[in-house]
Design a protein around this motif. Structure first.
Motif, short mmCIF file in Angstrom:
data_model
loop_
_atom_site.label_atom_id
_atom_site.label_comp_id
_atom_site.label_asym_id
_atom_site.label_seq_id
_atom_site.Cartn_x
_atom_site.Cartn_y
_atom_site.Cartn_z
N SER A 1 0.82 -1.22 0.00
CA SER A 1 0.00 0.00 0.00
C SER A 1 0.85 1.27 0.00
O SER A 1 0.52 2.24 -0.69
CB SER A 1 -0.98 0.01 1.17
OG SER A 1 -0.30 -0.10 2.39
N LEU A 2 1.94 1.29 0.73
CA LEU A 2 2.84 2.45 0.72
C LEU A 2 3.50 2.59 -0.65
O LEU A 2 3.66 3.70 -1.17
CB LEU A 2 3.90 2.34 1.83
CG LEU A 2 4.86 3.52 1.96
CD1 LEU A 2 4.12 4.83 2.17
CD2 LEU A 2 5.84 3.28 3.09
N LEU A 3 3.85 1.47 -1.24
CA LEU A 3 4.46 1.48 -2.58
C LEU A 3 3.48 2.06 -3.61
O LEU A 3 3.88 2.81 -4.48
CB LEU A 3 4.88 0.06 -2.97
CG LEU A 3 5.65 -0.08 -4.28
CD1 LEU A 3 6.90 0.79 -4.31
CD2 LEU A 3 6.03 -1.54 -4.50
N VAL A 4 2.21 1.73 -3.47
CA VAL A 4 1.19 2.30 -4.37
C VAL A 4 1.21 3.82 -4.29
O VAL A 4 1.22 4.51 -5.32
CB VAL A 4 -0.23 1.75 -4.04
CG1 VAL A 4 -1.31 2.55 -4.76
CG2 VAL A 4 -0.33 0.29 -4.41
N SER A 5 1.25 4.36 -3.09
CA SER A 5 1.27 5.82 -2.90
C SER A 5 2.50 6.44 -3.56
O SER A 5 2.40 7.47 -4.23
CB SER A 5 1.28 6.18 -1.42
OG SER A 5 0.12 5.72 -0.80
N LYS A 6 3.65 5.81 -3.38
CA LYS A 6 4.89 6.32 -3.96
C LYS A 6 4.86 6.24 -5.49
O LYS A 6 5.37 7.13 -6.18
CB LYS A 6 6.10 5.55 -3.42
CG LYS A 6 6.32 5.73 -1.94
CD LYS A 6 6.77 7.14 -1.63
CE LYS A 6 7.13 7.28 -0.16
NZ LYS A 6 7.60 8.61 0.18
N MET A 7 4.25 5.19 -6.02
CA MET A 7 4.13 5.06 -7.47
C MET A 7 3.19 6.13 -8.03
O MET A 7 3.45 6.71 -9.09
CB MET A 7 3.61 3.67 -7.84
CG MET A 7 4.61 2.56 -7.61
SD MET A 7 3.90 0.91 -7.87
CE MET A 7 3.70 0.94 -9.67
N GLU A 8 2.11 6.40 -7.32
CA GLU A 8 1.17 7.44 -7.75
C GLU A 8 1.85 8.81 -7.77
O GLU A 8 1.64 9.60 -8.70
CB GLU A 8 -0.06 7.46 -6.85
CG GLU A 8 -0.96 6.26 -7.06
CD GLU A 8 -2.07 6.13 -6.04
OE1 GLU A 8 -3.06 5.44 -6.36
OE2 GLU A 8 -1.96 6.69 -4.92
N GLU A 9 2.67 9.08 -6.76
CA GLU A 9 3.42 10.34 -6.71
C GLU A 9 4.36 10.45 -7.91
O GLU A 9 4.44 11.50 -8.55
CB GLU A 9 4.23 10.45 -5.42
CG GLU A 9 3.42 10.69 -4.17
CD GLU A 9 4.26 10.59 -2.90
OE1 GLU A 9 5.51 10.68 -2.97
OE2 GLU A 9 3.65 10.43 -1.82
N ALA A 10 5.06 9.37 -8.22
CA ALA A 10 5.99 9.36 -9.35
C ALA A 10 5.25 9.56 -10.67
O ALA A 10 5.71 10.29 -11.55
CB ALA A 10 6.77 8.04 -9.38
N ALA A 11 4.09 8.94 -10.81
CA ALA A 11 3.29 9.07 -12.04
C ALA A 11 2.80 10.50 -12.20
O ALA A 11 2.80 11.05 -13.31
CB ALA A 11 2.11 8.11 -12.01
N GLU B 1 -1.31 9.31 -16.35
CA GLU B 1 -2.55 8.92 -15.66
C GLU B 1 -2.52 7.42 -15.40
O GLU B 1 -2.40 6.62 -16.33
CB GLU B 1 -3.76 9.27 -16.52
CG GLU B 1 -4.08 10.75 -16.53
CD GLU B 1 -5.42 11.03 -17.17
OE1 GLU B 1 -6.36 10.23 -17.00
OE2 GLU B 1 -5.51 12.05 -17.85
N VAL B 2 -2.59 7.05 -14.14
CA VAL B 2 -2.55 5.65 -13.76
C VAL B 2 -3.59 5.33 -12.70
O VAL B 2 -4.01 6.20 -11.95
CB VAL B 2 -1.16 5.22 -13.22
CG1 VAL B 2 -0.10 5.25 -14.28
CG2 VAL B 2 -0.76 6.06 -12.03
N ASN B 3 -3.97 4.10 -12.69
CA ASN B 3 -4.81 3.56 -11.63
C ASN B 3 -3.99 2.41 -11.06
O ASN B 3 -3.74 1.42 -11.74
CB ASN B 3 -6.15 3.07 -12.21
CG ASN B 3 -7.02 2.44 -11.15
OD1 ASN B 3 -6.99 2.84 -9.99
ND2 ASN B 3 -7.80 1.45 -11.54
N ILE B 4 -3.52 2.56 -9.83
CA ILE B 4 -2.65 1.56 -9.21
C ILE B 4 -3.34 1.06 -7.94
O ILE B 4 -3.81 1.87 -7.13
CB ILE B 4 -1.27 2.15 -8.84
CG1 ILE B 4 -0.64 2.84 -10.05
CG2 ILE B 4 -0.35 1.06 -8.30
CD1 ILE B 4 0.59 3.66 -9.73
#
Length: 102
Positions: A15-25, A31-34
């Motif tokens: 879940s933390l990785l998802v947040s970091k990936m969204e920030e990077a995107a 536009e991503v849905n992770i």
């Protein structure tokens, strides 16, 4: 919109990785849905995804999940252990984008 599915043992550690990936995107203007799920839900969520990345602790499931991914027509790979441990959202996002481009 690119749909990136992450799977780990219970869906919690990613879940933390998802947040970091969204920030990077967001920084890249992509536009991503992770989202992250536990291994039990990964199979059913694959149909909504463009790529599946599984946590290093689930490496043993790559072959089993790979069969389903092939049927659905999406790429699958194991998240690099170093990037996972560092919660390097940019590196994991780049890997997902690279797999989708192949």
């Amino acid at each position: 919109m690119k749909n990136i599915l992450l799977a780990c043992s219970a869906g919690m550690s990613t879940s933390l990785l998802v947040s970091k990936m969204e920030e990077a995107a967001e920084k890249k203007g992509i536009e991503v849905n992770i989202w992250a799920v536990g291994q039990d839900k990964a199979k059913q969520d694959m149909e909504k995804a463009d790529v599946l990345l599984i946590g290093p602790q689930m490496r043993f499931m790559k072959k089993k999940l790979g069969k389903v991914a092939d049927e659905v027509g999406i790429p699958l790979d194991v998240i690099d252990a170093m990037a996972y441990g560092r919660v390097d959202g940019e590196a994991v996002l780049n890997k997902a984008l690279e797999l989708m481009a192949e």
